[in-house]
Design a protein around this motif. Structure first.
Motif, mmCIF file in Angstrom:
data_model
loop_
_atom_site.group_PDB
_atom_site.id
_atom_site.type_symbol
_atom_site.label_atom_id
_atom_site.label_comp_id
_atom_site.label_asym_id
_atom_site.label_seq_id
_atom_site.Cartn_x
_atom_site.Cartn_y
_atom_site.Cartn_z
ATOM 1 N N ASN A 142 0.807 -1.219 0.000
ATOM 2 C CA ASN A 142 0.000 0.000 0.000
ATOM 3 C C ASN A 142 0.844 1.275 0.000
ATOM 4 O O ASN A 142 0.296 2.370 -0.073
ATOM 5 C CB ASN A 142 -0.925 0.013 1.220
ATOM 6 C CG ASN A 142 -1.862 -1.176 1.196
ATOM 7 O OD1 ASN A 142 -2.404 -1.523 0.149
ATOM 8 N ND2 ASN A 142 -2.026 -1.830 2.332
ATOM 9 N N SER A 150 3.531 4.175 -1.355
ATOM 10 C CA SER A 150 3.590 4.852 -2.651
ATOM 11 C C SER A 150 4.927 4.577 -3.325
ATOM 12 O O SER A 150 5.895 4.170 -2.678
ATOM 13 C CB SER A 150 3.411 6.350 -2.449
ATOM 14 O OG SER A 150 4.556 6.875 -1.833
ATOM 15 N N ALA A 191 7.286 2.621 -13.266
ATOM 16 C CA ALA A 191 6.114 3.188 -12.602
ATOM 17 C C ALA A 191 5.972 4.664 -12.920
ATOM 18 O O ALA A 191 4.881 5.146 -13.214
ATOM 19 C CB ALA A 191 6.230 2.979 -11.092
ATOM 20 N N SER A 197 4.770 5.126 -16.462
ATOM 21 C CA SER A 197 3.357 4.814 -16.689
ATOM 22 C C SER A 197 2.437 5.544 -15.709
ATOM 23 O O SER A 197 1.250 5.246 -15.625
ATOM 24 C CB SER A 197 3.145 3.302 -16.615
ATOM 25 O OG SER A 197 3.563 2.847 -15.352
ATOM 26 N N LYS A 242 2.061 5.358 -12.523
ATOM 27 C CA LYS A 242 1.443 4.606 -11.428
ATOM 28 C C LYS A 242 2.075 5.063 -10.119
ATOM 29 O O LYS A 242 3.250 5.392 -10.083
ATOM 30 C CB LYS A 242 1.665 3.111 -11.627
ATOM 31 C CG LYS A 242 0.787 2.550 -12.739
ATOM 32 C CD LYS A 242 1.047 1.100 -12.964
ATOM 33 C CE LYS A 242 0.136 0.589 -14.079
ATOM 34 N NZ LYS A 242 0.737 -0.558 -14.782
ATOM 35 N N LYS A 277 1.190 3.490 -6.789
ATOM 36 C CA LYS A 277 1.165 2.541 -5.668
ATOM 37 C C LYS A 277 2.124 1.380 -5.929
ATOM 38 O O LYS A 277 2.231 0.884 -7.061
ATOM 39 C CB LYS A 277 -0.251 1.962 -5.498
ATOM 40 C CG LYS A 277 -1.218 2.940 -4.867
ATOM 41 C CD LYS A 277 -1.125 2.851 -3.347
ATOM 42 C CE LYS A 277 -1.950 3.963 -2.704
ATOM 43 N NZ LYS A 277 -1.210 4.636 -1.625
ATOM 44 N N ARG A 308 1.673 -1.575 -5.036
ATOM 45 C CA ARG A 308 0.858 -2.731 -5.433
ATOM 46 C C ARG A 308 0.733 -2.880 -6.959
ATOM 47 O O ARG A 308 0.696 -3.995 -7.478
ATOM 48 C CB ARG A 308 -0.542 -2.577 -4.810
ATOM 49 C CG ARG A 308 -1.484 -3.739 -5.073
ATOM 50 C CD ARG A 308 -2.863 -3.448 -4.525
ATOM 51 N NE ARG A 308 -2.864 -3.240 -3.077
ATOM 52 C CZ ARG A 308 -2.761 -4.223 -2.183
ATOM 53 N NH1 ARG A 308 -2.608 -5.451 -2.585
ATOM 54 N NH2 ARG A 308 -2.795 -3.969 -0.897
ATOM 55 N N ASP A 309 0.707 -1.734 -7.656
ATOM 56 C CA ASP A 309 0.504 -1.777 -9.106
ATOM 57 C C ASP A 309 1.780 -2.053 -9.900
ATOM 58 O O ASP A 309 1.732 -2.349 -11.082
ATOM 59 C CB ASP A 309 -0.080 -0.436 -9.593
ATOM 60 C CG ASP A 309 -1.369 -0.113 -8.871
ATOM 61 O OD1 ASP A 309 -2.122 -1.058 -8.590
ATOM 62 O OD2 ASP A 309 -1.592 1.080 -8.576
ATOM 63 N N ILE A 310 2.920 -1.912 -9.242
ATOM 64 C CA ILE A 310 4.168 -2.051 -10.013
ATOM 65 C C ILE A 310 5.019 -3.227 -9.559
ATOM 66 O O ILE A 310 6.006 -3.558 -10.174
ATOM 67 C CB ILE A 310 5.026 -0.773 -9.894
ATOM 68 C CG1 ILE A 310 5.405 -0.529 -8.426
ATOM 69 C CG2 ILE A 310 4.302 0.414 -10.467
ATOM 70 C CD1 ILE A 310 6.667 0.258 -8.272
#
Lengths: 155, 159
Positions: free
Chosen positions: A18, A20, A56, A59, A61, A63, A65-67
């Motif tokens: 969670n 950044s 990241a 793109s 992003k 978080k 979590r997304d990368i």
């Protein structure tokens, strides 16, 4: 035989999914590590490398979590040096969290492997030189023992 | 001992000094090398690694449109293709960088990393050890042969 527990880095820098991306970048530069381990409920679930952070930002992003990259391999503390180098070369995986039971106890990165390879190479060279020296001395002794020179010197 | 030219990577990602940070980021995310060499007229003048970029990101003031020269390390330490691997390793131990552009005749010809050099030396030593073991075994057999025949030989020669 060198095992994972002898070559790993014990201080592992972890991060939560969670967090950044900015926190991840700050953490990896302040602790000077090239990869962070993502922990969820005390279990390693992914790794985040410098490249993942750069991707990241590209793109947009934000978080972890997304990368985060789930393509990683945990190993046991008793995995041998040879198995680790083979996996590194064949599968091109560069980071190995070391897990004892369910507990994260260390990490092996390419740097650790390179340092271990250097130590190993040095050890090989020393053993090699020692064997040669022993053979050289033994040969010199035997040649002298059997030669007429011995009789000439010691009568 | 093998030389740098044998293990260097010939296909090096390069950018001009005037390029933007964004281009370097894109190149870094696409290639596996972890660095981009900044060239001026095919001469390496600087280097940008993943770490340099992440450091910039960590400041929170990352502007993708700013010049690459803002974050590059310059000048860059280079190697030559005819350097021996153990010399290269000594150089790495004093300079403490991980990636080195290779210059031949004043232009960029390749890239070597610390990891490649250490692994190449390790393979080399293993090969040497195998050869040395064979030589040792031949030597021992020869010695046994000589020692067994030594006395009869002396007698035969009438010494």
């Amino acid at each position: 035989m060198i095992k994972a527990k002898n070559m790993m880095t014990k201080e592992v820098i972890t991060i939560s999914p969670n967090s950044s991306v900015l926190e991840a970048s700050k953490l990896s530069t302040s602790k000077s590590v090239s990869s962070l381990i993502v922990l969820e409920a005390n279990k390693p679930v992914a790794v985040v490398s410098e490249r993942d952070i750069i991707k990241a930002v590209l793109s947009k992003k934000t978080k972890v979590r997304d990368i985060m990259n789930k393509n990683f391999l945990t190993i046991s503390p008793n995995t041998t040096f040879y198995e680790i180098t083979r996996t590194l070369r064949e599968k091109n995986i560069k980071r190995f969290p070391v897990v004892d039971g369910n507990k994260l106890i260390g990490i092996i990165t390419e740097t650790d492997i390179v340092e271990a390879t250097r130590d190993f190479t040095r050890l090989h060279q020393i053993i090699q030189d020692a064997i040669l020296a022993i053979f050289g001395i033994a040969t010199a002794f035997f040649l002298f023992y059997f030669s007429p020179l011995r009789a000439a010197v010691f009568g | 001992m093998a030389r740098v030219s044998r293990i260097m990577l010939a296909d090096v990602p390069t950018l001009k000094k005037e390029a933007k940070i964004e281009e370097a980021a894109k190149l870094l995310s696409k290639t596996e090398n972890g660095c981009v060499i900044i060239v001026d007229d095919n001469r390496p003048v600087g280097i940008v690694t993943e770490l340099d970029l992440v450091r910039k990101i960590a400041t929170g003031r990352m502007n993708m449109k700013s010049r690459l020269s803002e974050i590059m390390t310059s000048p860059v330490v280079c190697m030559t293709p005819d350097m021996k691997l153990d010399e290269a390793l000594k150089m790495i131990d004093t300079k403490r960088f991980r990636k080195y552009p290779v210059i031949g005749n004043g232009t960029l010809v390749g890239l070597v990393t610390k990891n490649d050099i250490v692994h190449a030396i390790s393979d080399n030593v293993r090969l040497h050890r195998a050869i040395q073991n064979i030589v040792l075994i031949l030597f021992v057999v020869f010695e046994l042969f000589v020692f067994l025949l030594y006395k009869p030989l002396i007698n035969y020669l009438g010494a």
